[in-house]
Design a protein around this motif. Structure first.
Motif, PDB file in Angstrom:
ATOM      1  N   PHE A   1      76.813  98.781 -73.389  1.00  0.00           N
ATOM      2  CA  PHE A   1      76.616  98.715 -74.325  1.00  0.00           C
ATOM      3  C   PHE A   1      77.237  98.020 -75.336  1.00  0.00           C
ATOM      4  O   PHE A   1      78.218  97.515 -75.510  1.00  0.00           O
ATOM      5  CB  PHE A   1      76.128 100.116 -74.977  1.00  0.00           C
ATOM      6  N   LEU A   2      76.418  97.239 -76.422  1.00  0.00           N
ATOM      7  CA  LEU A   2      76.747  96.975 -77.404  1.00  0.00           C
ATOM      8  C   LEU A   2      76.605  97.404 -79.147  1.00  0.00           C
ATOM      9  O   LEU A   2      74.679  97.488 -78.996  1.00  0.00           O
ATOM     10  CB  LEU A   2      76.950  95.272 -77.552  1.00  0.00           C
ATOM     11  N   ILE A   3      76.602  97.938 -79.453  1.00  0.00           N
ATOM     12  CA  ILE A   3      76.362  98.828 -81.065  1.00  0.00           C
ATOM     13  C   ILE A   3      76.650  98.208 -81.963  1.00  0.00           C
ATOM     14  O   ILE A   3      77.394  97.707 -82.599  1.00  0.00           O
ATOM     15  CB  ILE A   3      76.790 100.115 -80.968  1.00  0.00           C
ATOM     16  N   LEU A   4      75.186  97.649 -83.050  1.00  0.00           N
ATOM     17  CA  LEU A   4      75.409  97.085 -84.533  1.00  0.00           C
ATOM     18  C   LEU A   4      74.591  97.521 -85.277  1.00  0.00           C
ATOM     19  O   LEU A   4      73.927  98.448 -84.314  1.00  0.00           O
ATOM     20  CB  LEU A   4      75.648  95.474 -84.497  1.00  0.00           C
ATOM     21  N   GLY A   5      74.809  97.234 -86.028  1.00  0.00           N
ATOM     22  CA  GLY A   5      72.956  97.907 -87.431  1.00  0.00           C
ATOM     23  C   GLY A   5      73.780  96.960 -87.952  1.00  0.00           C
ATOM     24  O   GLY A   5      75.153  96.389 -88.728  1.00  0.00           O
ATOM     25  N   ARG A   6      72.701  97.429 -89.397  1.00  0.00           N
ATOM     26  CA  ARG A   6      72.302  96.942 -90.816  1.00  0.00           C
ATOM     27  C   ARG A   6      73.389  97.225 -91.271  1.00  0.00           C
ATOM     28  O   ARG A   6      73.233  98.697 -91.263  1.00  0.00           O
ATOM     29  CB  ARG A   6      71.255  96.612 -91.219  1.00  0.00           C
TER      30      ARG A   6
ATOM     31  N   PRO B   1      86.531  95.768 -71.452  1.00  0.00           N
ATOM     32  CA  PRO B   1      86.593  94.775 -71.782  1.00  0.00           C
ATOM     33  C   PRO B   1      85.018  94.546 -72.309  1.00  0.00           C
ATOM     34  O   PRO B   1      84.381  94.528 -70.876  1.00  0.00           O
ATOM     35  CB  PRO B   1      87.657  93.697 -71.645  1.00  0.00           C
ATOM     36  N   LEU B   2      84.602  94.364 -73.438  1.00  0.00           N
ATOM     37  CA  LEU B   2      83.242  93.988 -73.184  1.00  0.00           C
ATOM     38  C   LEU B   2      82.406  92.484 -72.678  1.00  0.00           C
ATOM     39  O   LEU B   2      81.927  92.293 -71.384  1.00  0.00           O
ATOM     40  CB  LEU B   2      82.968  94.090 -74.774  1.00  0.00           C
ATOM     41  N   PHE B   3      83.263  91.240 -73.396  1.00  0.00           N
ATOM     42  CA  PHE B   3      83.353  90.603 -72.800  1.00  0.00           C
ATOM     43  C   PHE B   3      83.596  89.785 -71.841  1.00  0.00           C
ATOM     44  O   PHE B   3      85.308  89.801 -72.107  1.00  0.00           O
ATOM     45  CB  PHE B   3      82.873  89.233 -73.854  1.00  0.00           C
ATOM     46  N   SER B   4      84.473  88.834 -71.009  1.00  0.00           N
ATOM     47  CA  SER B   4      85.495  88.292 -69.955  1.00  0.00           C
ATOM     48  C   SER B   4      86.769  87.244 -70.549  1.00  0.00           C
ATOM     49  O   SER B   4      87.569  87.121 -70.749  1.00  0.00           O
ATOM     50  CB  SER B   4      85.565  87.911 -68.756  1.00  0.00           C
ATOM     51  N   GLN B   5      85.666  86.177 -71.287  1.00  0.00           N
ATOM     52  CA  GLN B   5      86.446  85.439 -71.780  1.00  0.00           C
ATOM     53  C   GLN B   5      84.924  85.776 -73.408  1.00  0.00           C
ATOM     54  O   GLN B   5      84.128  85.000 -73.784  1.00  0.00           O
ATOM     55  CB  GLN B   5      85.720  84.164 -71.290  1.00  0.00           C
TER      56      GLN B   5
ATOM     57  N   GLU C   1      75.140  87.121 -76.120  1.00  0.00           N
ATOM     58  CA  GLU C   1      75.827  86.583 -75.483  1.00  0.00           C
ATOM     59  C   GLU C   1      75.288  87.914 -74.780  1.00  0.00           C
ATOM     60  O   GLU C   1      75.745  88.175 -73.812  1.00  0.00           O
ATOM     61  CB  GLU C   1      77.725  86.976 -75.731  1.00  0.00           C
ATOM     62  N   ALA C   2      75.323  89.789 -75.361  1.00  0.00           N
ATOM     63  CA  ALA C   2      75.548  90.807 -74.438  1.00  0.00           C
ATOM     64  C   ALA C   2      73.908  90.463 -73.810  1.00  0.00           C
ATOM     65  O   ALA C   2      73.651  91.316 -72.563  1.00  0.00           O
ATOM     66  CB  ALA C   2      75.587  91.686 -75.574  1.00  0.00           C
ATOM     67  N   LEU C   3      72.466  89.804 -74.729  1.00  0.00           N
ATOM     68  CA  LEU C   3      71.494  89.208 -74.069  1.00  0.00           C
ATOM     69  C   LEU C   3      71.788  88.770 -73.030  1.00  0.00           C
ATOM     70  O   LEU C   3      70.897  88.691 -72.455  1.00  0.00           O
ATOM     71  CB  LEU C   3      70.292  89.408 -74.969  1.00  0.00           C
ATOM     72  N   LYS C   4      72.651  87.814 -72.954  1.00  0.00           N
ATOM     73  CA  LYS C   4      71.960  86.807 -72.089  1.00  0.00           C
ATOM     74  C   LYS C   4      72.884  87.985 -70.818  1.00  0.00           C
ATOM     75  O   LYS C   4      72.367  87.610 -69.300  1.00  0.00           O
ATOM     76  CB  LYS C   4      73.329  86.050 -72.061  1.00  0.00           C
TER      77      LYS C   4
ATOM     78  N   LEU D   1      71.592  81.649 -77.372  1.00  0.00           N
ATOM     79  CA  LEU D   1      71.301  83.005 -78.339  1.00  0.00           C
ATOM     80  C   LEU D   1      72.661  82.750 -79.250  1.00  0.00           C
ATOM     81  O   LEU D   1      73.537  83.510 -78.752  1.00  0.00           O
ATOM     82  CB  LEU D   1      70.500  82.949 -77.507  1.00  0.00           C
ATOM     83  N   ALA D   2      71.383  82.416 -80.438  1.00  0.00           N
ATOM     84  CA  ALA D   2      71.890  83.524 -80.701  1.00  0.00           C
ATOM     85  C   ALA D   2      71.835  84.510 -82.273  1.00  0.00           C
ATOM     86  O   ALA D   2      69.659  84.954 -82.768  1.00  0.00           O
ATOM     87  CB  ALA D   2      72.223  82.567 -82.990  1.00  0.00           C
ATOM     88  N   GLY D   3      71.798  86.002 -82.356  1.00  0.00           N
ATOM     89  CA  GLY D   3      70.969  87.490 -81.886  1.00  0.00           C
ATOM     90  C   GLY D   3      71.157  87.769 -83.056  1.00  0.00           C
ATOM     91  O   GLY D   3      72.285  87.444 -84.131  1.00  0.00           O
TER      92      GLY D   3
END
Length: 569
Positions: free
Chosen positions: A128-133, A178-182, A200-203, A251-253
């Protein structure tokens, strides 16, 4: 794409221990004070997290030592001396003790709702990737964390003067390592890298989880004096432009692109939507019953069926009440005589159970897909909305579409502002709006009186005052392209009604610019807002031939125009 809701209980006692890492700016002046406030809030989370400060800017090592934090001084820098994202995340992942990591900007205060929320997400999702306003507020003093009520005091300040950020402000990321390898060599603290993270997470089909409704992340407003080019450098300077090169073709999310959004867990089964209908007497019982029945029937004919109907009886007869209850036994019926429409709306809010709120006035009907379209809009934006508008049509159909274009801003999200008052008067209908209930209740619903006024606001003015209030606090909104309501009868604009609108417009504008939540860049536009509103009112009344009233409005226009010119001279 429709996002999936996940219900979370904020009341659980968390047992999760995480690692928080951050890259502070130099601990100088106001930014140093702000960062110390933020770091101490992280230390007050329970269980206490591991905290790692990265980088070697002024005061970072000393602050880590003072608070007993870990410090990683050696971070790869770009040619301008700015820490690079890939080095920061790699070292944090390598050296963190715990498997769940949180990157957070060093000006962000975290509160007690953070860890319970993260812990419940972990139970549902392995990746998962948690984020928010975030919430924005001015804090110019060290917070007293020795006061056991520090957090409640801060929440009280947020209620008074806090504003909710837009969907593009991303200040924290929670993920399993690790979230992303690179990761690209983004310059941290410059625009673009956070949007890349979401994309990147969406991808990679990693669930992107929007915690905006549950996680109170508080951003302490600050200047950009730590950069030679100030704010412009952070968002448009050379490093920001370099960051943008990594986004080309990618993609810029933002938080509205999340695939999951968190909602508060309710112990009761509640409907998604509460429809509040005031029940009023008009000239005859037959006319009243017909209008009321048409309105209620249009709700029952919705393609979306998870709703409740609350009828607030203001001044109907006993015969009318008995007929209504006999025909619609399932509605929630409340008798509240002779208090008016605005008071009826507030009474409905007191008892409503829905996640969303909408209102319907006799003389208007919902089109069949009204609720389905507006609820779907909330879901498509991953919970990063507080209001959905639409245009409306008359009978026979004539679409009133101009307002839709006004609300189209960046990413389709835009606020309503006081200088739009003439447009709001013309194109807003209360029945066309779907609100998030928590926002209406947080700020007390509709004002019946504004300022020092002794006469109550009419329903349209009360609606505009509410919208301006919510917008000044950061409520995000979209406007549907298609109408959702049909007005069966419209009220002609008589000179008396226009005069009432003028008095109320002046009250609304004064109320708006008196709010502490109005952004500083808006305040110089106050005289302009007054001037253009009275010019519009003068043009309205000129059609009626009331030259005396038209002259009064033009006098008010010229008065505010002179103020505007004196301030810009």
């Amino acid at each position: 794409m429709t996002a999936t809701p996940l219900s979370i209980s904020p009341q659980i006692q968390p047992s999760l221990t995480i690692t928080i890492f951050a890259v502070p700016k130099p601990f100088r002046g106001q930014i140093g004070l702000i960062q110390r406030n933020a770091i101490q809030s992280w230390l007050h989370l329970q269980p206490q997290p591991e905290i790692i400060l990265l980088g070697n800017d002024q005061g970072t090592e000393a602050t880590a030592r003072e608070f007993g934090l870990r410090h990683i001084p050696d971070v790869k820098l770009n040619s301008q001396g700015t820490p690079l994202l890939n080095s920061i995340f790699f070292q944090a992942s390598q050296q963190a003790t715990h498997p769940i990591l949180t990157y957070v900007n060093s000006d962000i205060i975290l509160t007690r709702d953070f860890l319970p929320t993260v812990q419940q997400v972990i139970r549902q999702y392995p990746q998962f990737l948690i984020l928010g306003r975030r919430w924005n507020i001015d804090i110019t003093e060290p917070l007293n964390y020795d006061n056991p009520n520090w957090e409640q005091n801060l929440r009280d300040r947020l209620h008074q003067a806090g504003t909710f950020s837009g969907v593009g402000a991303l200040d924290y990321f929670v993920f399993p390592k690790p979230l992303f390898s690179q990761l690209p060599e983004f310059a941290i603290g410059r625009a673009g890298w956070d949007n890349w993270m979401v994309g990147e997470a969406l991808k990679q089909n990693i669930p992107v989880i929007n915690g905006s409704q549950l996680i109170t992340a508080i951003h302490q407003n600050h200047d950009y004096n730590h950069l030679s080019g100030r704010r412009l450098e952070a968002f448009q300077g050379i490093e920001a432009q370099q960051n943008q090169t990594f986004l080309q073709g990618h993609l810029a999310g933002n938080s509205a692109d999340a695939t999951v959004y968190l909602t508060p867990l309710s112990s009761n089964h509640t409907p998604r939507v509460s429809v509040i209908i005031p029940n009023l007497n008009v000239e005859t019982l037959q006319a009243t019953s017909l209008l009321q029945n048409q309105a209620i029937d249009s709700v029952y004919q919705q393609t979306f069926t998870d709703f409740e109907i609350i009828v607030i009886d203001d001044s109907s007869t006993d015969e009318m009440r008995s007929q209504l209850q006999a025909k619609y036994p399932l509605i929630y019926y409340i008798h509240q005589p002779d208090q008016g429409i605005v008071a009826a709306w507030n009474r409905g809010l007191d008892v409503a159970q829905g996640e969303f709120i909408t209102f319907l006035h006799p003389g208007e009907v919902f089109l069949p897909d009204k609720l389905a379209q507006q609820v779907a809009c909330f879901e498509q934006k991953a919970g990063s909305l507080e209001i959905v508008y639409s245009c409306w049509q008359t009978s026979p159909p004539t679409n009133i579409q101009a307002f839709q274009s006004v609300l189209q801003g960046r990413e389709g999200l835009h606020g309503v502002h006081a200088w739009m008052l003439p447009t709001l008067w013309q194109f807003i209908r209360t029945s066309t709006i779907l609100f998030r209930r928590s926002w209406l209740q947080r700020y007390g619903g509709f004002n019946i009186f504004v300022g020092e006024a002794t006469s109550p606001l009419q329903p349209q003015a009360a609606t505009l005052d509410l919208l301006l209030n919510l917008s000044s606090r950061g409520a995000a909104a979209v406007c549907l392209e298609q109408p959702t309501v049909c007005c069966l009868e419209t009220q002609p604009l008589t000179p008396q009604i226009i005069s009432q609108m003028a008095a109320e417009s002046e009250q609304l504008l004064h109320n708006y610019f008196s709010r502490p939540t109005v952004k500083p860049w808006m305040r110089p536009l106050e005289s302009q807002a007054y001037a253009q509103t009275f010019l519009w009112l003068a043009s309205l009344i000129s059609n009626s031939g009331d030259k005396q009233q038209e002259a009064k409005f033009l006098d008010r226009y010229h008065y505010y125009l002179r103020i505007l010119k004196s301030r810009t001279a």
